[in-house]
Write an enzyme that holds these catalytic residues in place. Structure first.
Site, PDB file in Angstrom:
ATOM      1  N   SER A  49       0.856  -1.200   0.000  1.00 16.63           N
ATOM      2  CA  SER A  49       0.000   0.000   0.000  1.00 16.63           C
ATOM      3  C   SER A  49       0.885   1.239   0.000  1.00 16.63           C
ATOM      4  O   SER A  49       1.992   1.213   0.546  1.00 16.63           O
ATOM      5  CB  SER A  49      -0.870   0.028   1.256  1.00 16.63           C
ATOM      6  OG  SER A  49      -1.511   1.282   1.378  1.00 16.63           O
ATOM      7  N   TYR A  87      -1.244  -0.001  10.255  1.00 22.43           N
ATOM      8  CA  TYR A  87      -1.353  -0.450   8.861  1.00 22.43           C
ATOM      9  C   TYR A  87      -0.059  -0.136   8.105  1.00 22.43           C
ATOM     10  O   TYR A  87       0.488  -0.983   7.387  1.00 22.43           O
ATOM     11  CB  TYR A  87      -2.554   0.239   8.208  1.00 22.43           C
ATOM     12  CG  TYR A  87      -2.887  -0.215   6.805  1.00 22.43           C
ATOM     13  CD1 TYR A  87      -3.148  -1.557   6.518  1.00 22.43           C
ATOM     14  CD2 TYR A  87      -2.965   0.703   5.760  1.00 22.43           C
ATOM     15  CE1 TYR A  87      -3.474  -1.959   5.220  1.00 22.43           C
ATOM     16  CE2 TYR A  87      -3.298   0.311   4.472  1.00 22.43           C
ATOM     17  CZ  TYR A  87      -3.545  -1.031   4.204  1.00 22.43           C
ATOM     18  OH  TYR A  87      -3.866  -1.431   2.928  1.00 22.43           O
TER      19      TYR A  87
HETATM   20  N1  LIG Z   1      -8.714  -0.724  -1.095  1.00 24.15           N
HETATM   21  C1  LIG Z   1      -7.685   0.085  -0.970  1.00 24.15           C
HETATM   22  O1  LIG Z   1      -7.828   1.337  -0.987  1.00 24.15           O
HETATM   23  C2  LIG Z   1      -6.283  -0.467  -0.851  1.00 24.15           C
HETATM   24  C3  LIG Z   1      -5.219   0.422  -1.028  1.00 24.15           C
HETATM   25  C4  LIG Z   1      -3.914  -0.064  -0.921  1.00 24.15           C
HETATM   26  C5  LIG Z   1      -3.694  -1.402  -0.637  1.00 24.15           C
HETATM   27  N2  LIG Z   1      -4.765  -2.240  -0.448  1.00 24.15           N
HETATM   28  C6  LIG Z   1      -4.459  -3.638  -0.143  1.00 24.15           C
HETATM   29  O2  LIG Z   1      -5.041  -4.449  -1.148  1.00 24.15           O
HETATM   30  C7  LIG Z   1      -5.357  -5.739  -0.607  1.00 24.15           C
HETATM   31  C8  LIG Z   1      -6.807  -6.086  -0.953  1.00 24.15           C
HETATM   32  O3  LIG Z   1      -7.651  -5.084  -0.407  1.00 24.15           O
HETATM   33  P1  LIG Z   1      -9.145  -4.854  -0.934  1.00 24.15           P
HETATM   34  O4  LIG Z   1      -9.423  -3.410  -0.721  1.00 24.15           O
HETATM   35  O5  LIG Z   1      -9.327  -5.454  -2.263  1.00 24.15           O
HETATM   36  O6  LIG Z   1      -9.958  -5.666   0.177  1.00 24.15           O
HETATM   37  P2  LIG Z   1     -11.434  -6.317   0.141  1.00 24.15           P
HETATM   38  O7  LIG Z   1     -12.220  -5.809  -1.009  1.00 24.15           O
HETATM   39  O8  LIG Z   1     -11.960  -6.104   1.514  1.00 24.15           O
HETATM   40  O9  LIG Z   1     -11.129  -7.870  -0.094  1.00 24.15           O
HETATM   41  C9  LIG Z   1     -10.355  -8.555   0.842  1.00 24.15           C
HETATM   42  C10 LIG Z   1     -10.239  -9.999   0.414  1.00 24.15           C
HETATM   43  O10 LIG Z   1      -9.402 -10.679   1.364  1.00 24.15           O
HETATM   44  C11 LIG Z   1     -10.136 -11.759   1.954  1.00 24.15           C
HETATM   45  N3  LIG Z   1      -9.707 -11.910   3.348  1.00 24.15           N
HETATM   46  C12 LIG Z   1      -9.794 -10.987   4.332  1.00 24.15           C
HETATM   47  N4  LIG Z   1      -9.327 -11.496   5.483  1.00 24.15           N
HETATM   48  C13 LIG Z   1      -8.908 -12.766   5.209  1.00 24.15           C
HETATM   49  C14 LIG Z   1      -8.332 -13.795   5.984  1.00 24.15           C
HETATM   50  N5  LIG Z   1      -8.108 -13.641   7.308  1.00 24.15           N
HETATM   51  N6  LIG Z   1      -8.033 -14.974   5.390  1.00 24.15           N
HETATM   52  C15 LIG Z   1      -8.274 -15.154   4.058  1.00 24.15           C
HETATM   53  N7  LIG Z   1      -8.814 -14.215   3.277  1.00 24.15           N
HETATM   54  C16 LIG Z   1      -9.133 -13.021   3.837  1.00 24.15           C
HETATM   55  C17 LIG Z   1     -11.595 -11.333   1.800  1.00 24.15           C
HETATM   56  O11 LIG Z   1     -12.511 -12.421   1.859  1.00 24.15           O
HETATM   57  P3  LIG Z   1     -13.199 -12.859   3.275  1.00 24.15           P
HETATM   58  O12 LIG Z   1     -13.621 -11.601   3.952  1.00 24.15           O
HETATM   59  O13 LIG Z   1     -14.313 -13.760   2.883  1.00 24.15           O
HETATM   60  O14 LIG Z   1     -12.118 -13.578   4.020  1.00 24.15           O
HETATM   61  C18 LIG Z   1     -11.572 -10.722   0.415  1.00 24.15           C
HETATM   62  O15 LIG Z   1     -11.554 -11.728  -0.567  1.00 24.15           O
HETATM   63  C19 LIG Z   1      -5.090  -5.641   0.901  1.00 24.15           C
HETATM   64  O16 LIG Z   1      -3.836  -6.208   1.196  1.00 24.15           O
HETATM   65  C20 LIG Z   1      -5.059  -4.151   1.154  1.00 24.15           C
HETATM   66  O17 LIG Z   1      -4.259  -3.818   2.272  1.00 24.15           O
HETATM   67  C21 LIG Z   1      -6.057  -1.820  -0.551  1.00 24.15           C
END
Ligand SMILES: NC(=O)c1ccc[n+]([C@@H]2O[C@H](COP(=O)([O-])OP(=O)(O)OC[C@H]3O[C@@H](n4cnc5c(N)ncnc54)[C@H](OP(=O)(O)O)[C@@H]3O)[C@@H](O)[C@H]2O)c1
Length: 253
Positions: free
Chosen positions: A137, A152
């Site tokens: 991130s 974070y």
């Molecule tokens: N969105 C942003 O603005 C952003 C920015 C920078 C970086 N990121 C990074 O991008 C990555 C994905 O984020 P996202 O925004 O796409 O999140 P998201 O839409 O909330 O999706 C998260 C995914 O991870 C799974 N997950 C969560 N906890 C888990 C666990 N304990 N074991 C296995 N699977 C798990 C969730 O499924 P379940 O809930 O069913 O487990 C879901 O498939 C993360 O590492 C985040 O830090 C996001």
């Protein structure tokens, strides 16, 4: 197709960024195993992705060692792996003085330990030219006013460190390790992190983002797919140890 014949594992592939990356991999000919906890979300993702190619799902909580064990056993049973995307993550954007030990442990268990031990345990399954992609991130290096991110940011900084050290350590075995550092992306995680802010704070944040992103908008999940396909493919055969900012230019300033 750029990923024909390759097998990929995408953690957190049932939603958000991981779902978009999984779809892009499938469209480029890879076979994809997606992992998440919620079986309903996994089934919805499987139905959405089936048209794009060969997808399998597994329910596992990767913040636990039993969850990691289950995924490792599944991959062992199905054969060599070419692409591992350590994407599942959790974000507690809470003031430093209120961070609890439980939040700290959960953040490190998923954002750091899962990537560390999944990569370690899957090493024997990696085929020639395997690619590990960690989803980091911008928060590892750049903050947002009034978005407290000590925990974070620390976890994503650790993931960047792991990316670089593993690129060095695993490079001689032909394994490439890179990270993608997205800017703010419109996903469930992002929506959850702002839903409890007062309306005025949400409006202030929106104005800040519009001002601060040179390209004038936050990301959509598909904005990360191109770089992920590139890093997973043989086109990136000499690309390792990189932390690729895909953030509409936010961290350029
Ligand atoms: N969105 C942003 O603005 C952003 C920015 C920078 C970086 N990121 C990074 O991008 C990555 C994905 O984020 P996202 O925004 O796409 O999140 P998201 O839409 O909330 O999706 C998260 C995914 O991870 C799974 N997950 C969560 N906890 C888990 C666990 N304990 N074991 C296995 N699977 C798990 C969730 O499924 P379940 O809930 O069913 O487990 C879901 O498939 C993360 O590492 C985040 O830090 C996001």
């Amino acid at each position: 197709m750029r990923l024909s014949g390759k097998r990929a594992l995408v953690t957190g592939g049932s939603d958000g960024i991981g779902l978009a990356i999984s779809e892009a991999f499938l469209r480029e000919g890879a076979e994809v195993l997606i992992v998440g906890r919620d079986t309903k979300k996994l089934e919805a993702a499987r139905q959405k992705l089936t048209a794009a190619g060969s997808v399998e799902t597994q329910s596992a909580d990767l913040s636990t060692s039993s969850g990691i064990d289950a995924v490792v056993e599944r991959v062992k049973a199905t054969g060599p792996l070419d692409i591992l995307v350590n994407n599942a993550g959790v974000a507690y954007l809470v003031p430093f003085e209120t961070v609890t030990e439980d939040q700290f442990q959960q953040s490190f268990a998923l954002n750091v330990s899962a990537a560390f031990f999944l990569t370690q345990r899957l090493l024997p399954q990696f085929g020639a030219g395997a690619s590990v992609i960690n989803i980091s991130s911008y928060f590892a290096n750049k903050m947002i006013p009034k978005r407290p991110s000590s925990l974070y940011s620390l976890s994503k900084g650790a993931l960047n460190s792991l990316t670089k050290s593993l690129a060095f350590e695993l490079g001689p075995r032909g394994i490439r390790v890179n990270a993608i550092a997205p800017g703010t992306v419109d996903t469930a995680m992002r929506r959850k992190s702002i839903e409890n802010l007062p309306a005025a704070a949400q409006a202030e944040l929106k104005a800040y983002v519009e001002r601060s992103y040179p390209l004038g908008r936050i990301g959509q999940t598909g904005d990360l797919s191109g770089i992920a396909v590139y890093l997973a493919s043989d086109e990136a055969a000499w690309t390792s140890g990189g932390i690729f900012a895909i953030d509409g230019g936010y961290t350029a300033g």
